[in-house]
Motif scaffolding. Structure first.
Motif, mmCIF file in Angstrom:
data_model
loop_
_atom_site.group_PDB
_atom_site.id
_atom_site.type_symbol
_atom_site.label_atom_id
_atom_site.label_comp_id
_atom_site.label_asym_id
_atom_site.label_seq_id
_atom_site.Cartn_x
_atom_site.Cartn_y
_atom_site.Cartn_z
ATOM 1 N N SER A 93 0.969 -1.093 -0.140
ATOM 2 C CA SER A 93 0.225 -0.080 -0.177
ATOM 3 C C SER A 93 1.120 0.765 0.391
ATOM 4 N N GLY A 94 0.280 2.352 0.044
ATOM 5 C CA GLY A 94 1.093 3.721 0.090
ATOM 6 C C GLY A 94 2.107 3.442 -0.492
ATOM 7 N N GLU A 95 2.835 4.464 -0.238
ATOM 8 C CA GLU A 95 4.087 5.267 -1.389
ATOM 9 C C GLU A 95 4.607 4.505 -1.998
ATOM 10 N N LEU A 96 4.916 3.030 -1.109
ATOM 11 C CA LEU A 96 5.519 2.434 -1.855
ATOM 12 C C LEU A 96 4.988 1.489 -2.822
ATOM 13 N N LYS A 97 3.462 1.039 -2.399
ATOM 14 C CA LYS A 97 2.788 0.608 -3.920
ATOM 15 C C LYS A 97 2.767 1.481 -5.058
ATOM 16 N N SER A 106 1.958 -3.325 -11.963
ATOM 17 C CA SER A 106 1.137 -3.501 -10.803
ATOM 18 C C SER A 106 1.832 -4.244 -10.046
ATOM 19 N N LYS A 107 0.977 -4.541 -9.063
ATOM 20 C CA LYS A 107 1.798 -5.873 -8.145
ATOM 21 C C LYS A 107 1.751 -7.257 -8.940
ATOM 22 N N ASN A 187 3.308 -15.551 0.511
ATOM 23 C CA ASN A 187 2.059 -15.709 1.114
ATOM 24 C C ASN A 187 3.106 -15.486 2.580
ATOM 25 N N VAL A 188 4.339 -14.766 2.719
ATOM 26 C CA VAL A 188 4.817 -14.479 4.265
ATOM 27 C C VAL A 188 5.550 -13.146 4.099
ATOM 28 N N ILE A 189 4.934 -12.444 3.219
ATOM 29 C CA ILE A 189 6.230 -11.001 2.778
ATOM 30 C C ILE A 189 5.569 -10.496 3.800
ATOM 31 N N ASN A 190 6.104 -9.413 4.852
ATOM 32 C CA ASN A 190 5.884 -8.367 5.750
ATOM 33 C C ASN A 190 5.831 -7.396 5.082
ATOM 34 N N TRP A 191 4.666 -6.837 4.920
ATOM 35 C CA TRP A 191 4.799 -5.587 3.642
ATOM 36 C C TRP A 191 5.096 -4.437 5.031
ATOM 37 N N ASN A 192 4.423 -4.643 6.047
ATOM 38 C CA ASN A 192 4.936 -3.219 7.343
ATOM 39 C C ASN A 192 6.285 -3.414 7.299
ATOM 40 N N GLU A 193 7.469 -4.104 7.743
ATOM 41 C CA GLU A 193 8.661 -3.962 7.675
ATOM 42 C C GLU A 193 8.569 -3.207 5.925
ATOM 43 N N VAL A 194 8.942 -3.603 4.879
ATOM 44 C CA VAL A 194 9.271 -3.407 3.953
ATOM 45 C C VAL A 194 8.712 -2.338 3.118
ATOM 46 N N GLU A 195 7.386 -1.595 4.027
ATOM 47 C CA GLU A 195 6.542 -0.226 3.619
ATOM 48 C C GLU A 195 8.229 0.985 4.794
#
Length: 202
Positions: A93-97, A106-107, A187-195
């Motif tokens: 989501s957000g700026e990373l998206k 796209s994703k 399936n296990v990516i921590n998008w909160n950490e990546v963002e």
């Protein structure tokens, strides 16, 4: 201060069925621990002692194979564990998206490009999503334990997501089916950490 093996923050079996507990245990407690211990041995008594791993690798003499291999192994795995999580992962989501869609449409386009970089890395290595100053993102791959913060390696910029494609990362469960392991990783990516890493690095 010597480098220490970081804790996972979750149990070895937490990523099942996508990544099995035995692989996680061996990978963390044996492989990553080995890189950590050998890195400490390689920098002991040198002017690298006391520096951050980022400082060591970004200014590395690439002919120093002990620090290159073990420092890379320490840094790469430390990032790898942190960008996976069994729960509370968030979503892209957000700026990373926005940055990913600007670069890969796209994703799904990003996932295809990232999967291809990981699947086509010949032999052992890593695939990375990196961010450049200003926020542009780029995918690349590196051999062995090299990474993009090392001089003259990969896409440059700061890695914010990485996948280990050494056989020890997946062979117990997936054997030679590297693409299946790559698909499971999403399936296990921590998008909160990546963002969070994206915001800090851009």
């Amino acid at each position: 201060m010597a480098f220490e093996l970081p804790e996972l923050g979750y149990a070895y079996d937490a990523l099942e069925p996508h990544i099995d507990a035995r692989t996680m245990e061996i990978h963390h407690s044996k492989h990553h621990a080995g890189y950590t211990n050998k890195l400490n041995g390689a920098i002991e008594g040198t002017d690298l002692e006391g520096k951050s791993i980022e400082d060591i690798l970004s200014n590395l003499d690439m002919s120093n194979s002990a620090v290159r291999n073990n420092g890379g192994g320490f840094y790469n795995h430390s990032l790898f564990w942190s960008v996976m999580n069994p729960e509370g992962k968030g979503y892209l989501s957000g700026e990373l998206k926005d940055a990913i869609e600007a670069a890969y449409s796209s994703k799904e386009g990003f996932m295809d490009a990232f999967s291809n970089a990981a699947a086509t890395q010949f032999g052992s290595g890593w695939a990375w999503l990196c961010v450049h100053k200003g926020g542009k993102v780029e995918i690349c791959s590196t051999a062995n334990q090299d990474n993009p913060i090392m001089p003259g390696i990969g896409c440059g910029g700061t890695p914010i997501l990485g996948i280990d494609v050494w056989e020890h990362a997946y062979y117990l469960n997936y054997q030679n089916r590297r693409p299946d392991y790559i698909n499971a990783f999403f399936n296990v990516i921590n998008w909160n950490e990546v963002e969070k890493r994206y915001a800090e690095a851009k």
